[in-house]
Design a protein around this motif. Structure first.
Motif, PDB file in Angstrom:
ATOM      1  N   LYS A 200       0.826  -1.202   0.000  1.00  0.00           N
ATOM      2  CA  LYS A 200       0.000   0.000   0.000  1.00  0.00           C
ATOM      3  C   LYS A 200       0.866   1.260   0.000  1.00  0.00           C
ATOM      4  O   LYS A 200       2.064   1.208   0.277  1.00  0.00           O
ATOM      5  CB  LYS A 200      -0.924  -0.005   1.227  1.00  0.00           C
ATOM      6  N   VAL A 201       0.216   2.371  -0.312  1.00  0.00           N
ATOM      7  CA  VAL A 201       0.921   3.646  -0.361  1.00  0.00           C
ATOM      8  C   VAL A 201       1.617   3.939   0.967  1.00  0.00           C
ATOM      9  O   VAL A 201       2.745   4.433   1.004  1.00  0.00           O
ATOM     10  CB  VAL A 201      -0.063   4.784  -0.716  1.00  0.00           C
ATOM     11  N   GLU A 202       0.959   3.608   2.079  1.00  0.00           N
ATOM     12  CA  GLU A 202       1.543   3.887   3.391  1.00  0.00           C
ATOM     13  C   GLU A 202       2.856   3.149   3.623  1.00  0.00           C
ATOM     14  O   GLU A 202       3.648   3.537   4.482  1.00  0.00           O
ATOM     15  CB  GLU A 202       0.551   3.535   4.491  1.00  0.00           C
ATOM     16  N   HIS A 203       3.094   2.093   2.851  1.00  0.00           N
ATOM     17  CA  HIS A 203       4.321   1.315   3.009  1.00  0.00           C
ATOM     18  C   HIS A 203       5.502   1.947   2.275  1.00  0.00           C
ATOM     19  O   HIS A 203       6.652   1.579   2.542  1.00  0.00           O
ATOM     20  CB  HIS A 203       4.123  -0.110   2.505  1.00  0.00           C
ATOM     21  N   VAL A 204       5.242   2.855   1.331  1.00  0.00           N
ATOM     22  CA  VAL A 204       6.329   3.432   0.536  1.00  0.00           C
ATOM     23  C   VAL A 204       6.481   4.931   0.734  1.00  0.00           C
ATOM     24  O   VAL A 204       7.493   5.510   0.334  1.00  0.00           O
ATOM     25  CB  VAL A 204       6.121   3.137  -0.974  1.00  0.00           C
ATOM     26  N   MET A 205       5.511   5.578   1.350  1.00  0.00           N
ATOM     27  CA  MET A 205       5.559   7.049   1.434  1.00  0.00           C
ATOM     28  C   MET A 205       6.529   7.538   2.504  1.00  0.00           C
ATOM     29  O   MET A 205       6.833   6.849   3.472  1.00  0.00           O
ATOM     30  CB  MET A 205       4.152   7.591   1.714  1.00  0.00           C
ATOM     31  N   HIS A 206       7.025   8.755   2.291  1.00  0.00           N
ATOM     32  CA  HIS A 206       7.879   9.441   3.264  1.00  0.00           C
ATOM     33  C   HIS A 206       6.973  10.264   4.177  1.00  0.00           C
ATOM     34  O   HIS A 206       6.060  10.951   3.710  1.00  0.00           O
ATOM     35  CB  HIS A 206       8.874  10.350   2.551  1.00  0.00           C
ATOM     36  N   THR A 207       7.208  10.196   5.459  1.00  0.00           N
ATOM     37  CA  THR A 207       6.350  10.879   6.427  1.00  0.00           C
ATOM     38  C   THR A 207       7.178  11.721   7.393  1.00  0.00           C
ATOM     39  O   THR A 207       8.408  11.695   7.371  1.00  0.00           O
ATOM     40  CB  THR A 207       5.538   9.853   7.229  1.00  0.00           C
ATOM     41  N   GLY A 208       6.473  12.447   8.257  1.00  0.00           N
ATOM     42  CA  GLY A 208       7.137  13.221   9.310  1.00  0.00           C
ATOM     43  C   GLY A 208       8.118  14.232   8.769  1.00  0.00           C
ATOM     44  O   GLY A 208       7.809  15.000   7.840  1.00  0.00           O
ATOM     45  N   ALA A 209       9.327  14.218   9.308  1.00  0.00           N
ATOM     46  CA  ALA A 209      10.344  15.187   8.908  1.00  0.00           C
ATOM     47  C   ALA A 209      10.809  14.981   7.473  1.00  0.00           C
ATOM     48  O   ALA A 209      11.428  15.876   6.878  1.00  0.00           O
ATOM     49  CB  ALA A 209      11.541  15.092   9.857  1.00  0.00           C
ATOM     50  N   GLU A 210      10.521  13.795   6.886  1.00  0.00           N
ATOM     51  CA  GLU A 210      10.929  13.529   5.503  1.00  0.00           C
ATOM     52  C   GLU A 210       9.938  14.081   4.493  1.00  0.00           C
ATOM     53  O   GLU A 210      10.214  14.094   3.293  1.00  0.00           O
ATOM     54  CB  GLU A 210      11.074  12.021   5.286  1.00  0.00           C
ATOM     55  N   LEU A 211       8.772  14.519   4.955  1.00  0.00           N
ATOM     56  CA  LEU A 211       7.739  15.040   4.060  1.00  0.00           C
ATOM     57  C   LEU A 211       8.048  16.485   3.687  1.00  0.00           C
ATOM     58  O   LEU A 211       8.074  17.364   4.556  1.00  0.00           O
ATOM     59  CB  LEU A 211       6.367  14.967   4.743  1.00  0.00           C
ATOM     60  N   PRO A 212       8.296  16.785   2.424  1.00  0.00           N
ATOM     61  CA  PRO A 212       8.569  18.169   2.011  1.00  0.00           C
ATOM     62  C   PRO A 212       7.281  18.988   1.969  1.00  0.00           C
ATOM     63  O   PRO A 212       6.342  18.623   1.265  1.00  0.00           O
ATOM     64  CB  PRO A 212       9.175  18.006   0.615  1.00  0.00           C
ATOM     65  N   GLN A 213       7.233  20.070   2.729  1.00  0.00           N
ATOM     66  CA  GLN A 213       6.064  20.938   2.688  1.00  0.00           C
ATOM     67  C   GLN A 213       6.420  22.338   3.161  1.00  0.00           C
ATOM     68  O   GLN A 213       7.285  22.518   4.013  1.00  0.00           O
ATOM     69  CB  GLN A 213       4.921  20.373   3.518  1.00  0.00           C
ATOM     70  N   VAL A 214       5.747  23.307   2.564  1.00  0.00           N
ATOM     71  CA  VAL A 214       5.922  24.715   2.937  1.00  0.00           C
ATOM     72  C   VAL A 214       4.543  25.346   3.034  1.00  0.00           C
ATOM     73  O   VAL A 214       3.562  24.811   2.514  1.00  0.00           O
ATOM     74  CB  VAL A 214       6.785  25.488   1.911  1.00  0.00           C
TER      75      VAL A 214
END
Length: 324
Positions: A200-214
């Protein structure tokens, strides 16, 4: 040249004889085959497959095919069964015994104990009048006229026929059970199909501090720094309440360079793709890949039920996970 011709003719003869053996099986798919399927479908136990010698090799493969297609099954060596391995078999199980002659001593020796324990048995033989065939509740007739061996000795056509009958049994049971591709994946979690159908997507996605967002209003130059630090080739842009406002990718940056704006002064709001395509964590990674392929995009934002970004991934992540 003559030797080469002889080798080719020998190979073609072997294949032709085995094809004829397989075609001959069609006439043997009858009420007995139906009874064997119904017996297995009604069983609450496993299918225990027995076979000696070359039939033993075929029996191992049949057991493996049954087990991977929804029918719990395992192989027991008949000689070992006489020395303790009968304890692996319960009264709820069904024995599938392979013997082309139907008189294999190691299996025939087990018949009194099988009967005493009340274990139902299906035989798969080339001789429907044999000891084994007559002792079984049902006999699957895999008789062949000739072995492909020119001496008519080495098990060749007969083992091919037995293997095909085993495959026919496994697939008929698979279809009767309504066995699905997802069920198959659960039996093959380490294979390519398992990864495509279970990951599933949750198994491959980057989360937390690894998530790029502004945040909205962030200068474009600072957004590019966020993209560089996180290394996913993209960043999410979020509203003050945390909802997704947009996405900006490497592709957007290349397109931005063609616009009549000063990228040193521009805000991310001016150049982002508003909202963009998103997926949910519980979505299959293979489904997410289809979205990326259909829309020719290299990265996706993952959002929760409130449209808040919770993760991100790109094609590289799917490639490393074996989804593509």
């Amino acid at each position: 040249m003559s030797q080469s011709s002889d080798l080719i003719q020998s190979a073609q003869r072997t294949i032709r004889l085995e094809v004829e053996a397989l075609e001959g099986l069609l006439a043997h798919i009858s009420a007995d085959f139906v009874s064997a399927c119904e017996m297995i479908l009604a069983s609450k136990g496993r299918v225990v497959v027995l076979g000696m010698g070359k039939s033993g090799h075929i029996a191992r493969k049949i057991a493996a095919t049954l087990a991977s297609t929804g029918t719990p099954s395992f192989f027991v060596h008949p000689a070992e069964a006489s020395h303790g391995d009968m304890g692996m078999i319960t009264g709820a199980d069904i024995i599938l015994a392979l013997s082309n002659s139907g008189t294999t001593a190691e299996i025939v020796t087990l018949l009194p104990l099988i009967k005493r324990l009340g274990i139902k048995m299906i035989s798969l033989t080339g001789n429907s009048e044999s000891t084994l065939a007559k002792a079984a509740e049902v006999n699957l007739n895999a008789h062949v006229m000739h072995e492909a061996c020119p001496l008519n000795l080495a098990p060749t056509s007969s083992t091919t026929a037995a293997l095909a009958m085993g495959d026919a049994l496994a697939i008929a049971l698979l279809e009767a059970r309504g066995f699905t591709a997802e069920d198959f994946a659960f039996s093959h979690p380490g294979g390519a199909l398992g990864r495509r159908l279970l990951l599933k997507v949750e198994h491959v996605m980057h989360t937390g501090a690894e998530l790029p967002q502004v945040a909205r209003g962030t200068p474009l130059r600072d957004s590019l720094m966020e993209m560089t630090h996180k290394g996913l080739g993209m960043t999410a842009i979020v509203e003050p309440d945390g909802r997704l406002a947009g996405i900006f990718t490497d592709g957007d940056l290349r397109r931005t360079l063609d616009l009549p704006i000063d990228i040193r002064q521009a805000s991310i709001d001016e150049v982002m793709t508003v909202h963009g395509k998103t997926v949910r964590p519980e979505m299959l990674a293979a489904e997410a890949l289809k979205i990326m392929e259909d829309h020719k995009i290299g990265a996706l934002i993952v959002v929760d039920e409130n449209d808040h970004p919770v993760g991100a991934f790109n094609l590289g992540d799917l490639l490393r996970a074996g989804v593509m």
